[in-house]
Scaffold this active site. Structure first.
Site, PDB file in Angstrom:
ATOM      1  N   ALA A  67       0.861  -1.187   0.000  1.00 41.84           N
ATOM      2  CA  ALA A  67       0.000   0.000   0.000  1.00 41.84           C
ATOM      3  C   ALA A  67       0.897   1.238   0.000  1.00 41.84           C
ATOM      4  CB  ALA A  67      -0.891  -0.019   1.236  1.00 41.84           C
ATOM      5  N   GLY A 112       0.824  -4.966   1.335  1.00 42.46           N
ATOM      6  CA  GLY A 112      -0.250  -5.201   0.360  1.00 42.46           C
ATOM      7  C   GLY A 112       0.224  -5.984  -0.855  1.00 42.46           C
ATOM      8  N   GLU A 115       0.036  -9.442   0.239  1.00 38.56           N
ATOM      9  CA  GLU A 115      -1.406  -9.782   0.329  1.00 38.56           C
ATOM     10  C   GLU A 115      -2.015  -9.995  -1.055  1.00 38.56           C
ATOM     11  OE1 GLU A 115      -1.901  -6.336   2.846  1.00 38.56           O
ATOM     12  OE2 GLU A 115      -2.819  -7.568   4.409  1.00 38.56           O
ATOM     13  N   GLU A 135       3.927  -4.346   8.133  1.00 40.55           N
ATOM     14  CA  GLU A 135       3.034  -3.267   8.594  1.00 40.55           C
ATOM     15  C   GLU A 135       3.326  -2.816  10.023  1.00 40.55           C
ATOM     16  OE1 GLU A 135       2.058  -5.903   6.861  1.00 40.55           O
ATOM     17  OE2 GLU A 135       0.599  -5.310   5.341  1.00 40.55           O
TER      18      GLU A 135
END
Ligand code: COA
Length: 256
Positions: A67, A112, A115, A135
């Site tokens: 992200a 992300g 993910e 994170e």
């Protein structure tokens, strides 16, 4: 599918290669990247000419560094919720797509990015890849499915270690723990993914699609529900002409 700033799609016969093209930011996924990916998956899902999808990142350094941290420095909890919802919707779409999707992990797959790879069906990594859920090192928890999908793929102890430490693991370590299916040299990565994709593409698309649904639905069901679903899925295959053609061809060939 309209013009895309960040996501490129190339078709090679019945295989679509989707590339996140933001290499100067290590293919970090800002909200526009995620929305474009969502749009692309929607289109590919409806395209009967596409049998398998490969997702990768542009350049030789990153699949995706996750992200967009710069964006996240400025957002409120409500905007964060929207960002998480957008990411979840797209990654769920990938996981539930009616096509098998292969992640060609060509470098960093972090946060992300990891993910995104977890939402794919099969993961192949190049030797230079580094995977992780960092994170917690920046004050957040995984927010695009990492706490739920990682544990289902590699088990509780390993998922907890990766998420609590935030450490990056090598492609080889990821292979050892079953996080990636295969590790190859970077120049061979796309060939390897294409080989897997071609092997899948020559099979009955409907049978592969039903198998994907059964595997995905079964993992979160109790075994009896999963087994019952399998009977329905198996029987449904008999409604498609592909099954008859393939079985008849087999029987005729073995009679020759
Ligand atoms: N979001 C936004 N920008 C990112 C990014 C991210 N997740 N990851 C990398 N970038 C940007 C950097 O800010 C830099 O931009 P700049 O050139 O304009 O300064 C560019 O991509 C190159 O990254 P850089 O950090 O200089 O490369 P590196 O080789 O030194 O380090 C990483 C590579 C992947 C180790 C490092 O970029 C990193 O740790 N990224 C964040 C990973 C992460 O925590 N992801 C989870 C987010 S929840």
């Amino acid at each position: 599918m309209g013009s895309q700033q960040y996501i490129q799609v190339e078709k090679k016969e019945d295989i679509a290669i989707v590339t996140i093209n933001r290499p100067e930011k290590l293919n970090a996924m800002n909200i526009d990247v995620v929305k474009e990916m969502d749009n692309v998956i929607d289109h590919l899902d409806k395209d009967d000419g596409v049998k398998v999808v490969i997702i990768t990142g542009a350049g030789e350094k990153a699949f995706s560094a996750g992200a967009d941290i710069e964006y996240m420095t400025k957002i409120s909890p409500l905007e964060a919720e929207k960002y998480a919802l957008t990411g979840h919707a797209t990654l769920n779409k990938i996981e539930n797509s009616n096509k098998p999707i292969i992640a060609a992990i060509n470098g960093y797959a972090l946060g992300g990015g990891c993910e995104l790879a977890l939402s794919c069906d099969i993961r192949v990594a190049s030797k230079n890849a580094g995977l992780g859920q960092p994170e917690v090192t920046i004050g957040i928890c995984p927010g695009w499915g990492g706490t739920q999908r990682l544990i289902r793929i590699i088990g509780s102890a390993r998922a907890k270690e990766m998420i609590y430490t935030g450490k990056r693991i090598s492609a080889e370590e990821a292979f050892q723990m079953g996080l990636v299916n295969k590790v190859v040299e970077l120049p061979q990565l796309m060939d390897e993914c294409m080989n897997i994709a071609k092997q899948i593409a020559k099979n009955s698309a409907i049978a592969v699609r039903i198998s994907k649904t059964l595997l995905n639905r079964g993992i979160d069901s109790d075994i009896n529900t999963g087994l019952k679903l399998e009977i329905f899925g198996w029987s449904l295959c008999f409604s498609h002409p592909d099954r008859e053609q393939r079985m008849t061809a087999f029987v005729q060939k073995s009679k020759k």
